[in-house]
Enzyme design. Structure first.
Site, short mmCIF file in Angstrom:
data_model
loop_
_atom_site.label_atom_id
_atom_site.label_comp_id
_atom_site.label_asym_id
_atom_site.label_seq_id
_atom_site.Cartn_x
_atom_site.Cartn_y
_atom_site.Cartn_z
N GLU A 97 2.98 3.18 2.82
CA GLU A 97 2.82 2.01 1.95
C GLU A 97 2.03 0.90 2.65
O GLU A 97 1.21 0.22 2.02
CB GLU A 97 4.20 1.48 1.53
CG GLU A 97 4.81 2.20 0.36
CD GLU A 97 4.02 1.98 -0.92
OE1 GLU A 97 3.72 0.81 -1.27
OE2 GLU A 97 3.67 2.98 -1.56
N ASP A 140 -10.03 -5.84 -1.77
CA ASP A 140 -9.98 -6.95 -2.72
C ASP A 140 -10.50 -8.24 -2.09
O ASP A 140 -11.32 -8.97 -2.68
CB ASP A 140 -8.54 -7.14 -3.20
CG ASP A 140 -8.44 -8.09 -4.38
OD1 ASP A 140 -9.45 -8.35 -5.03
OD2 ASP A 140 -7.32 -8.57 -4.66
N HIS A 155 -4.84 0.21 -3.54
CA HIS A 155 -3.57 0.71 -3.01
C HIS A 155 -3.32 2.15 -3.46
O HIS A 155 -3.05 3.03 -2.64
CB HIS A 155 -2.44 -0.21 -3.49
CG HIS A 155 -1.06 0.26 -3.14
ND1 HIS A 155 -0.31 -0.30 -2.14
CD2 HIS A 155 -0.27 1.24 -3.66
CE1 HIS A 155 0.86 0.30 -2.05
NE2 HIS A 155 0.91 1.24 -2.99
N GLU A 156 -3.42 2.40 -4.77
CA GLU A 156 -3.11 3.74 -5.29
C GLU A 156 -4.13 4.77 -4.81
O GLU A 156 -3.76 5.89 -4.45
CB GLU A 156 -3.05 3.72 -6.82
CG GLU A 156 -1.98 2.83 -7.41
CD GLU A 156 -0.60 3.08 -6.82
OE1 GLU A 156 -0.33 4.19 -6.33
OE2 GLU A 156 0.23 2.14 -6.84
N ASP A 209 -6.71 -4.88 -5.78
CA ASP A 209 -5.92 -4.40 -4.67
C ASP A 209 -4.88 -3.36 -5.10
O ASP A 209 -4.48 -2.51 -4.31
CB ASP A 209 -5.27 -5.55 -3.89
CG ASP A 209 -4.45 -6.49 -4.75
OD1 ASP A 209 -4.05 -6.11 -5.86
OD2 ASP A 209 -4.19 -7.62 -4.30
N HIS A 253 8.98 0.49 0.53
CA HIS A 253 8.43 -0.81 0.16
C HIS A 253 9.18 -1.94 0.87
O HIS A 253 8.58 -2.94 1.27
CB HIS A 253 8.52 -1.03 -1.36
CG HIS A 253 7.74 -0.05 -2.16
ND1 HIS A 253 8.26 1.15 -2.59
CD2 HIS A 253 6.45 -0.08 -2.61
CE1 HIS A 253 7.34 1.81 -3.27
NE2 HIS A 253 6.23 1.09 -3.29
N ASP A 259 -3.28 -17.45 0.14
CA ASP A 259 -2.98 -16.37 -0.81
C ASP A 259 -3.74 -15.08 -0.50
O ASP A 259 -3.69 -14.13 -1.28
CB ASP A 259 -3.31 -16.81 -2.24
CG ASP A 259 -2.33 -17.86 -2.75
OD1 ASP A 259 -1.24 -18.00 -2.15
OD2 ASP A 259 -2.66 -18.54 -3.74
N HIS A 299 -3.47 5.85 -1.30
CA HIS A 299 -2.44 6.88 -1.18
C HIS A 299 -3.07 8.27 -1.20
O HIS A 299 -2.61 9.18 -0.50
CB HIS A 299 -1.42 6.75 -2.31
CG HIS A 299 -0.35 5.74 -2.06
ND1 HIS A 299 0.35 5.68 -0.89
CD2 HIS A 299 0.16 4.76 -2.86
CE1 HIS A 299 1.24 4.69 -0.95
NE2 HIS A 299 1.13 4.12 -2.13
N ASP A 358 -7.18 -18.08 3.77
CA ASP A 358 -6.64 -18.55 2.50
C ASP A 358 -5.14 -18.20 2.45
O ASP A 358 -4.76 -17.07 2.72
CB ASP A 358 -7.38 -17.87 1.35
CG ASP A 358 -6.98 -18.43 -0.02
OD1 ASP A 358 -5.79 -18.65 -0.25
OD2 ASP A 358 -7.88 -18.60 -0.86
#
Length: 947
Positions: free
Chosen positions: A468, A479, A444-445, A440, A536, A491, A448, A489
């Site tokens: 973000e 992911d 994420h990157e 993930d 963030h 998490d 961007h 879940d």
């Protein structure tokens, strides 16, 4: 003439509020207006839905269109032709002249054209309009439009500030943001004429004129400042916009998109490919090969590699994924020899792709995070290609480069970022694995990069938080899908949960998209200097709404909706409200059911993203002056009065200086003239106000009696100044030289030139002054027998004597000083640890009896960034470093008794609290960002411990 102020404010530039459109009309969020049908053929066309723009006559969103346009024209020409033919709707008089094509996204019959607004030929920051069309069977129709076209711009386009002046002031502003709140050994100048380490660390590049769309428009010179933070070693790429009429930096933010936030300051680098990258792309492709390797979690994965026929070695270069559309590759590079400051925004020399003698990569590649980075980049590429038909980050199959193992000063570096060209992954440390170790984070990157090549959401304030949020959403979606984890879940919403070596997933995670954050409970108003305005801090409010939607609608449909909203609806300055509207419109465009549309609305409502949400943010303080709309100019107090700068309601006017009574009685007084200059850094002693006025080539220090009277010019400086203070006609300030040198100076009544407390010597540096009862205190950097030393000196103006205080240990840096009738105080960092903690130190005026009223080494020590003193109390602005960014980590005000026996929070407000100024007793005034605006507020006594 100054325009009258209105009650409805606009976003502050200093402390960020919504950058989005006005609250939408009607319960459904849309204003329905009938538009004549183009053809009288049944069934009747659905009603055209129009959302009005905020501060513009051009709609923010138009849906339900089915209007023919030229099917043979280029997409951009067809789009502009539609806008031109519907001028009564769009209020864009000359779209072919004032809208320049950015890019066209084609997917099947759908065409999405992005157009950049220009004002008299100059780009408008964030001014972008989108036209959506269908082109099929020889017919093309417009189906909808959205974006921001600012119709009220009338600003002139002739700059009066020279380019070199703008560059110099942009670099100076960046240096101030990075470390001028401290005097450290990095400020030392070893010999006359030699630049300090701090000055050497930064360079500026002019990027042309830009119109900032505030009010009638603000003409600015765009400067990109690059280099290395001289204190932390972090890369610096800062976007600075300098007012082209006065030379004052009116907007400043960093643009490297990092996963943790506080680790990397930045700005967007050049888009051109480097020589190394170009050479690699132009070389004949090595034969493709299959291989494998172990990820850091122990799982074996297949890898697409290349085989060098000459050496027989396998390299982490994937030619297969883009083979059908380009010669570009997906490559993973060994950057373990590189410092993070040397790779940001530039291609480092001498690095190579990871290689192996066999197709099975071994332990070294695993431990470096290379296997994870190469495998994960392929997974992310495949996701966008298969799910959304997108070929690479730019949609055109450009090379995807990942640099792995980057260090900080040769040591560990725990962060990852996208710098506009490539992904950069830190080496990790004893606890954190290399930052490529979680899919993930890689998702994420790389997202961007997708955002930059679609909506290009400005990486500051709400638009940055939206940037973000989208990166987190897709990183998490990729992911969760790859792992087969259920969205139920507990998490499932974690980002970076697999990065730690010993901690549990929840302890390790950088963020949780399922944290339940809402605008009413969790939105935090902060300056652009803090987390780029909360990119963030506030992101999980929006990403949480998207995550809820994904949980209820299912991944496949939710992902399609969010991608469509990003690629076809959002524009650079969108905030939470516009983002919500884009997602709702994209869902409708995809033909979701009424029940599914209600799920989308409910998801946003649950997180407080509803029309008018900004008005529900409360405070425990008394407001003295609201909605200042300023950046970095501070506030001061003295003699029962306060003083601060303020712009107008839309932030388009140069700043003016106001003053008022600290008890809130009476009306604020306008002190400065309306002459087009920026009037900033004001200070008062209750009798006089002094301030700096920025001009095209220099700045003036001006003064005016509070009781009224003429404005006097005290001094003209060609270098920047800060830290203005005044007492009984004596004006104290800090001057910044061209070589990075810093000097405290003062002007007595009648002086035409300042006197430097250190004599102006290049071998000395003095900074961070304060004044009380005829004495000036300041931090001092001076050469010792073997190294430079730091201390605090007190200058008695009556006698001319200077007293250097004794020190405890050898401080590595000193912060703001404060002085009263008995003692001198300052912030100190003895570098006993790397947590950023500081002490609050006190000494008698004769330099004796030095001790810490708030020790640096004790648990829960302060992280001081500013200090102010009365006869009874010491107030410290303390900002706690925190990789997860939260309310507790923001700059908050803490007040100590002068002996340190009691420590309390000044206010329990949950926004950022900056620039404290002692009035008398325990009363303090400061700039507060809780409401999302920059407000000047006060409390007469501390609030307590705030729970």
């Amino acid at each position: 003439m100054r325009k009258p102020r209105h009650n409805q404010g606009r976003p502050a530039i200093g402390i960020t509020r919504g950058t989005g459109a006005a609250a939408l009309l009607a319960a459904a969020g849309l204003l329905i207006t009938a538009v004549p049908a183009q053809a009288a053929t049944p069934p009747p066309a659905p009603p055209v839905e129009v959302v009005p723009g905020e501060g513009t006559a051009t709609p923010a969103l138009v849906e339900g269109l089915h209007e023919p346009v030229d099917a043979k024209a280029a997409p951009a020409d067809a789009a502009r032709g539609h806008l031109e033919a519907r001028e009564s709707r769009y209020r864009i008089a000359e779209p072919r002249r004032d809208l320049a094509p950015v890019r066209t996204l084609k997917r099947g019959a759908d065409e999405t054209v992005r157009l950049q607004q220009k004002h008299r030929g100059i780009p408008v920051l964030g001014g972008q309009y989108v036209v959506r069309m269908e082109n099929s069977g020889g017919k093309r129709v417009v189906t909808g439009t959205s974006g921001k076209y600012f119709t009220g711009l009338t600003a002139g386009t002739e700059a009066t500030v020279a380019e070199d002046v703008a560059v110099r002031r942009a670099v100076s502003a960046t240096a101030a943001r990075l470390g001028n709140s401290r005097l450290s050994k990095a400020d030392a100048i070893r010999k006359e004429g030699e630049k300090s380490q701090k000055a050497q660390a930064l360079t500026g590049t002019a990027g042309g004129l830009v119109v900032i769309p505030r009010g009638e428009g603000v003409l600015a010179r765009h400067v990109t400042v690059r280099g290395t933070n001289p204190v932390t070693g972090e890369p610096v790429l800062e976007e600075v916009y300098v007012d082209a009429r006065s030379g004052f930096p009116v907007l400043q933010y960093s643009g490297i998109k990092s996963v943790t936030g506080p680790k990397a300051a930045s700005g967007r680098p050049a888009r051109a490919r480097t020589a190394q990258a170009t050479a690699a792309a132009d070389e004949p492709a090595a034969p493709a090969a299959k291989g494998s390797g172990l990820r850091l979690d122990g799982g074996r994965v297949d890898l697409e590699l290349s085989l060098d026929a000459a050496t027989g070695r396998y390299g982490m270069t994937d030619h297969v994924r883009m083979a059908d559309t380009s010669k570009n590759t997906l490559s993973t590079w060994d950057a373990s020899s590189q410092d993070v400051g040397d790779v940001s925004g530039r291609w480092p020399g001498g690095i190579k792709v990871f290689e192996s003698a066999t197709a099975e990569f071994g332990k070294a590649a695993t431990d470096a995070g290379a296997v994870d980075a190469h495998w994960a980049a392929g997974q992310v590429y495949d996701y966008y290609k298969k799910q959304h038909g997108r070929n690479g980050l730019d949609g055109r199959g450009s090379t995807v480069n990942s640099l792995v193992g980057v260090t900080l000063f040769g040591g560990s570096y725990v962060n990852a970022f996208w710098d506009g060209q490539k992904m950069v992954y830190g080496s990790g440390d004893e606890e954190f694995k290399p930052l490529s170790a979680d899919l993930d984070v890689v998702g994420h990157e790389m997202t961007h990069g997708v955002v930059e090549n679609t909506a290009n959401l400005v990486y500051a304030g709400q638009s940055g938080a939206l940037n973000e949020a989208v990166a987190d959403y897709f990183g998490n979606a990729i992911d969760v899908t790859a792992s087969g984890r259920s969205m139920d879940d507990p998490d499932a919403g974690l980002i970076g949960e697999d990065l730690c070596r010993t901690k549990s997933a929840r302890e390790c995670a950088l963020r949780d998209l399922d944290d339940g954050a809402t605008t009413s409970k969790n939105f935090l108003g902060v300056t652009f200097g803090t987390d780029n305005g909360g990119v963030h801090l506030n992101s999980t409010i929006f990403s949480g709404a998207l995550w809820d939607m994904r949980q209820d609608l299912g991944g496949e449909l939710a992902d399609r909706i969010v991608y469509k909203a990003l690629s076809e609806y959002m524009t650079p300055l969108d905030g939470f409200t516009e983002g919500r509207n884009a997602v709702l419109a994209a869902a409708k465009d995809l033909g979701v059911t009424a029940k599914q549309q209600n799920v989308v609305k409910r998801s946003f409502s649950a997180h407080g993203i509803v029309p008018g949400w900004e008005d529900a943010l409360g405070v425990d303080t008394d407001q003295l002056l609201g909605k200042l709309n300023i950046s970095g100019t501070g506030a001061q107090a003295g003699g029962g009065w306060w003083t601060a700068s303020q712009s107008n309601d839309d932030g388009s006017e140069p700043y003016s200086v106001y003053a008022g009574r600290a008890d809130g009685s009476g009306n604020p007084k306008l002190i400065s003239p309306n002459d087009g200059r920026f009037h900033v850094y004001p200070a008062t002693d209750g009798k006089t106000v002094v301030w700096a006025a920025y001009g095209t080539t220099s700045l003036d220090i001006l003064s005016r009696p509070l009781a009224g009277g003429p404005i006097k010019k005290l001094y003209t400086s060609t270098s920047d100044i800060a830290g203005l203070r005044v007492e009984n006609g004596v004006v104290v300030f800090e001057s910044f030289g061209f070589f990075g040198d810093r000097h405290v100076a003062y002007l007595r009544p009648g002086d035409t030139r300042p006197t430097y407390a250190d004599g102006g010597s290049f071998l000395l540096a003095t900074a961070l002054p304060s004044i009380s009862q005829g004495r000036i205190a300041y931090a001092k950097l001076y050469p010792g027998e073997t190294d430079y030393l730091l201390g605090v000196e007190v200058l008695d103006l009556r006698s001319g004597t200077k007293t250097l205080t004794g020190q405890l240990g050898e401080p590595q840096s000193l912060g703001q000083t404060g002085i009263n009738g008995k003692h001198v105080f300052w912030l100190t960092d003895d570098n006993l640890n790397d947590t950023g903690q500081t002490g609050v130190r006190r000494a008698d005026l004769d330099g004796r009896n030095v001790f810490d009223i708030a020790p640096e080494a004790k648990p829960r020590a302060l992280h001081g960034v500013d200090l102010t003193v009365s006869e009874e109390a010491v107030t410290v602005s303390s900002q706690t470093p925190d990789t997860q960014w939260r309310n507790e980590s923001l700059s908050k005000l803490w007040q100590l008794t002068t002996d340190g026996s009691r420590l309390e929070r000044v206010s329990c407000n949950r926004g950022e609290q900056l620039s404290p100024a002692a009035v008398s007793g325990k009363q303090v005034v400061w700039l507060d960002g809780t409401t999302g605006f920059t407000d000047l507020v006060t409390l007469t006594r501390p609030a307590g411990l705030c729970g």
